[in-house]
Design an enzyme around this catalytic site. Structure first.
Site, PDB file in Angstrom:
ATOM      1  CB  CYS A  46      -0.937  -0.005   1.204  1.00  0.00           C
ATOM      2  SG  CYS A  46      -1.894   1.506   1.349  1.00  0.00           S
ATOM      3  CB  CYS A  51      -3.251   2.739  -1.359  1.00  0.00           C
ATOM      4  SG  CYS A  51      -3.432   1.051  -0.830  1.00  0.00           S
ATOM      5  CE  LYS A  54      -4.960   4.607  -5.856  1.00  0.00           C
ATOM      6  NZ  LYS A  54      -5.552   3.306  -5.669  1.00  0.00           N
ATOM      7  CE1 TYR A 189     -11.213  -1.515  -5.685  1.00  0.00           C
ATOM      8  CE2 TYR A 189     -11.315  -3.755  -6.510  1.00  0.00           C
ATOM      9  CZ  TYR A 189     -11.753  -2.790  -5.641  1.00  0.00           C
ATOM     10  OH  TYR A 189     -12.717  -3.075  -4.720  1.00  0.00           O
ATOM     11  CD  GLU A 193      -7.318   2.769  -8.423  1.00  0.00           C
ATOM     12  OE1 GLU A 193      -8.165   3.010  -7.559  1.00  0.00           O
ATOM     13  OE2 GLU A 193      -6.205   2.276  -8.142  1.00  0.00           O
ATOM     14  CG  HIS A 446     -28.387  24.128  -1.951  1.00  0.00           C
ATOM     15  ND1 HIS A 446     -28.625  23.257  -3.000  1.00  0.00           N
ATOM     16  CD2 HIS A 446     -28.541  25.387  -2.450  1.00  0.00           C
ATOM     17  CE1 HIS A 446     -28.933  23.965  -4.082  1.00  0.00           C
ATOM     18  NE2 HIS A 446     -28.885  25.253  -3.773  1.00  0.00           N
ATOM     19  CD  GLU A 451     -28.185  20.015  -2.536  1.00  0.00           C
ATOM     20  OE1 GLU A 451     -29.064  20.409  -1.751  1.00  0.00           O
ATOM     21  OE2 GLU A 451     -27.578  20.784  -3.310  1.00  0.00           O
TER      22      GLU A 451
HETATM   23  P1  NDP Z   1      -8.701  -7.227 -10.244  1.00  0.00           P
HETATM   24  O1  NDP Z   1      -8.980  -8.586  -9.754  1.00  0.00           O
HETATM   25  O2  NDP Z   1      -9.453  -6.078  -9.684  1.00  0.00           O
HETATM   26  O3  NDP Z   1      -8.898  -7.195 -11.840  1.00  0.00           O
HETATM   27  C1  NDP Z   1      -8.225  -8.095 -12.665  1.00  0.00           C
HETATM   28  C2  NDP Z   1      -8.527  -7.811 -14.103  1.00  0.00           C
HETATM   29  O4  NDP Z   1      -7.760  -8.695 -14.916  1.00  0.00           O
HETATM   30  C3  NDP Z   1      -9.990  -8.045 -14.465  1.00  0.00           C
HETATM   31  O5  NDP Z   1     -10.372  -7.140 -15.463  1.00  0.00           O
HETATM   32  C4  NDP Z   1      -9.946  -9.473 -14.996  1.00  0.00           C
HETATM   33  O6  NDP Z   1     -10.974  -9.770 -15.891  1.00  0.00           O
HETATM   34  C5  NDP Z   1      -8.631  -9.450 -15.746  1.00  0.00           C
HETATM   35  N1  NDP Z   1      -8.090 -10.782 -15.954  1.00  0.00           N
HETATM   36  C6  NDP Z   1      -7.765 -11.690 -15.013  1.00  0.00           C
HETATM   37  N2  NDP Z   1      -7.305 -12.817 -15.596  1.00  0.00           N
HETATM   38  C7  NDP Z   1      -7.350 -12.603 -16.933  1.00  0.00           C
HETATM   39  C8  NDP Z   1      -7.025 -13.397 -18.063  1.00  0.00           C
HETATM   40  N3  NDP Z   1      -6.546 -14.621 -17.916  1.00  0.00           N
HETATM   41  N4  NDP Z   1      -7.193 -12.855 -19.283  1.00  0.00           N
HETATM   42  C9  NDP Z   1      -7.686 -11.606 -19.425  1.00  0.00           C
HETATM   43  N5  NDP Z   1      -8.025 -10.805 -18.401  1.00  0.00           N
HETATM   44  C10 NDP Z   1      -7.848 -11.303 -17.161  1.00  0.00           C
HETATM   45  O7  NDP Z   1      -7.138  -7.058 -10.082  1.00  0.00           O
HETATM   46  P2  NDP Z   1      -6.179  -5.778 -10.131  1.00  0.00           P
HETATM   47  O8  NDP Z   1      -4.894  -6.320 -10.618  1.00  0.00           O
HETATM   48  O9  NDP Z   1      -6.801  -4.636 -10.851  1.00  0.00           O
HETATM   49  O10 NDP Z   1      -6.063  -5.388  -8.608  1.00  0.00           O
HETATM   50  C11 NDP Z   1      -5.694  -6.366  -7.646  1.00  0.00           C
HETATM   51  C12 NDP Z   1      -6.351  -6.091  -6.326  1.00  0.00           C
HETATM   52  O11 NDP Z   1      -5.712  -4.997  -5.713  1.00  0.00           O
HETATM   53  C13 NDP Z   1      -7.811  -5.683  -6.390  1.00  0.00           C
HETATM   54  O12 NDP Z   1      -8.672  -6.784  -6.442  1.00  0.00           O
HETATM   55  C14 NDP Z   1      -7.976  -4.913  -5.128  1.00  0.00           C
HETATM   56  O13 NDP Z   1      -8.259  -5.829  -4.110  1.00  0.00           O
HETATM   57  C15 NDP Z   1      -6.624  -4.286  -4.912  1.00  0.00           C
HETATM   58  N6  NDP Z   1      -6.605  -2.858  -5.300  1.00  0.00           N
HETATM   59  C16 NDP Z   1      -7.455  -1.974  -4.702  1.00  0.00           C
HETATM   60  C17 NDP Z   1      -7.442  -0.647  -5.064  1.00  0.00           C
HETATM   61  C18 NDP Z   1      -8.395   0.319  -4.427  1.00  0.00           C
HETATM   62  O14 NDP Z   1      -8.934   0.005  -3.367  1.00  0.00           O
HETATM   63  N7  NDP Z   1      -8.652   1.490  -5.020  1.00  0.00           N
HETATM   64  C19 NDP Z   1      -6.538  -0.132  -6.080  1.00  0.00           C
HETATM   65  C20 NDP Z   1      -5.709  -1.145  -6.664  1.00  0.00           C
HETATM   66  C21 NDP Z   1      -5.752  -2.451  -6.275  1.00  0.00           C
HETATM   67  P3  NDP Z   1     -12.368 -10.399 -15.376  1.00  0.00           P
HETATM   68  O15 NDP Z   1     -13.101  -9.312 -14.682  1.00  0.00           O
HETATM   69  O16 NDP Z   1     -13.000 -10.879 -16.617  1.00  0.00           O
HETATM   70  O17 NDP Z   1     -11.993 -11.514 -14.446  1.00  0.00           O
END
Ligand code: NDP
Length: 465
Positions: A46, A51, A54, A189, A193, A446, A451
């Site tokens: 983080c 976090c 980022k 996420y 982002e 307001h 609101e």
């Molecule tokens: P996520 O699990 O959020 O998203 C993964 C993405 O990769 C999805 O779009 C998924 O598609 C895609 N994907 C996975 N496997 C494949 C594949 N084999 N082929 C093609 N596409 C694929 O992971 P992130 O890496 O974005 O983030 C990891 C974690 O970090 C998050 O789950 C969250 O817990 C944490 N995080 C939180 C943040 C916040 O609170 N603001 C910011 C950044 C990270 P599909 O949906 O189809 O599975």
């Protein structure tokens, strides 16, 4: 119960990320003798590769919008030139400051800090070794009555040809140059982002994902609104698409999609999820079982298959968010060393995705709510006041999901400026189980966007009846 005096410490925490640090500090505060081992960065993902940097980069990427928007208010501000190196250096200084704060917080709590990579010898013994980042770390052998595994997670790379040419969120914070063309794979996420960050900083961005809409798992109305917002930010979206290979083309890279489309970019980023970090820990020597997904299997009390070993945070792949890991660490330390169980409302964990504009949610999506029974849905979409003058095509979406039988607000969702800030307050209302009538009798502030959440009088539709 172990005979603690026979061990070097009462508690050894492996991993000084958000969850591990909280667990160690609270346990020490309860009088336990605590040590914590960290192989890489104090503060974990983080603070160092997640976090915090980022959000600083999101903020950096928003300035061109302020300049453009100011014209409608009479300013003749001109866009300046962005210097990537200045941003990265400033961000690095801030992270270094935070690393120092983490170290001093732990030291002041009386926790012993050990730098090195930890490996189990048995259920009560861990040895530490130097790592490439800490080659001078002194190897240690430490015995502990109880051990907490808080090693977090690491980015997953797709198993496609040329995947090693791509970066992940581990490298993106230290790119030497700002890439002019970026191809991001994944619309979770991180993908969303960073699409926002790079687009805001002026890069051409291609976002490739395999769903029809980004952010699977979020409310469908929010996903549709985000899809539109991503378009408005100038990001090219390649939906229902997956990459099949990445190859070099001179200084650039070419990503080939399963449709045959080729995308040329200066940087390819895989944002395709993360997996629990257990490699090299030798958990099997301590009898700690992983489940089929590779996460450390734990019960509701965060206990692993070995009685004196616990696990918290992303390594258990429950709700992978920093505040959740912190709560898990705090609960565990209280449970082990103060004999009481602190309650946290994990069911209503709020979430935010820092795109520009950001989105945030708490509670159930419309689809989740209707699985339980009919729901009253309230939706409001409007142009925020600022953009009536700025001229920017940007809409805010707000949505309440109300359980029809109890009239409790079971979900709140928003895409728009300040959504994460607003959602923190709404999360209290949803956690408290307040009803729509409680929202209705709350006086608005307001003029604000917020609101709207207390003035949505007319139901948009009934769902799941
Ligand atoms: P996520 O699990 O959020 O998203 C993964 C993405 O990769 C999805 O779009 C998924 O598609 C895609 N994907 C996975 N496997 C494949 C594949 N084999 N082929 C093609 N596409 C694929 O992971 P992130 O890496 O974005 O983030 C990891 C974690 O970090 C998050 O789950 C969250 O817990 C944490 N995080 C939180 C943040 C916040 O609170 N603001 C910011 C950044 C990270 P599909 O949906 O189809 O599975």
């Amino acid at each position: 119960m172990s005979d603690n005096a026979a061990y070097d410490v009462d508690l050894l925490v492996i991993g000084a990320g958000s969850g591990g640090v909280r667990c160690a500090r609270i346990a020490a505060g309860h009088g336990a003798r605590v040590a914590i081992v960290e192989a890489r960065h104090w503060g974990g993902t983080c603070v160092n590769l997640g976090c915090v940097p980022k959000k600083l980069m999101v903020q950096a990427s928003e300035y061109p919008d302020y300049v453009a928007d100011s014209h409608g208010f009479g300013w003749d501000t001109q866009p300046g030139r962005h210097d990537w190196k200045t941003l990265i250096a400033a961000k690095d200084r801030e992270i270094e400051r935070l690393n120092g704060i983490y170290v001093s917080m732990l030291e002041k709590s009386g926790v012993r800090l050990i730098t090195g990579f930890a490996r189990f010898e048995d259920a009560h013994t861990v040895v530490t070794e130097p790592t490439p980042l800490s080659p001078d770390a002194k190897p240690e052998r430490i015995t502990a009555a109880r051990i907490v595994v808080a090693t977090g997670s690491t980015p997953t790379k797709l198993d496609i040809e040329g995947a090693d040419l791509a970066i992940t969120s581990d490298e993106v914070f230290h790119l030497v140059e700002m890439p002019r063309r970026v191809c991001i794979v994944g619309s979770g996420y991180i993908g969303v982002e960073f699409a926002g960050i790079f687009a805001g900083l002026g890069a051409e961005v291609d976002l490739v994902y395999r769903q029809p809409l980004p952010l699977r798992g979020f409310d469908e109305d929010l996903r549709s609104a985000l899809h539109m917002a991503i378009d408005q930010r100038g990001v090219r979206q390649h939906v229902k698409a997956s990459p099949t290979s990445i190859r070099r083309n001179g200084d650039a890279f070419v990503v080939t999609l399963d449709s045959g489309v080729e995308i040329e970019a200066d940087c390819v980023m895989l944002a395709t999820g993360r997996h629990p970090k257990t490699n090299g820990l030798a958990l099997e020597k301590a009898g700690v079982r992983l489940d089929d997904g590779g996460r450390v299997a734990v019960d509701a009390a965060s206990q692993t298959s070995t009685p004196d070993i616990y696990a918290i945070g992303d390594v258990t792949n429950r709700i992978n968010l920093t505040p959740v890991a912190i709560a898990e660490g705090h609960i565990l330390a209280d449970y082990l060393f103060a004999g009481h169980e602190r309650e946290w409302a994990f069911d209503t964990t709020p979430k935010a995705v820092f795109f520009t504009p950001p989105l945030a949610s708490v509670g159930l999506t419309e689809d989740e709510a209707t699985e339980r029974g009919p729901a009253d849905i309230y939706v409001s979409s409007f142009r925020p006041m600022r953009h009536t003058l700025s001229g920017r095509e940007s809409r805010t979406l707000m949505k309440l999901v109300v359980d029809q039988a109890s009239q409790k607000v079971v979900g709140a969702h928003m895409l728009g400026e300040d959504a994460p800030e607003l959602m923190q307050g709404l999360a209290i209302a949803v956690t408290a189980g307040l009803r729509k009538a409680d929202f209705d009798r709350t006086i608005g502030i307001h003029p604000t966007s917020g609101e709207e959440f207390v003035t949505m009088r007319s139901r948009t539709r009934v769902a799941g009846a």
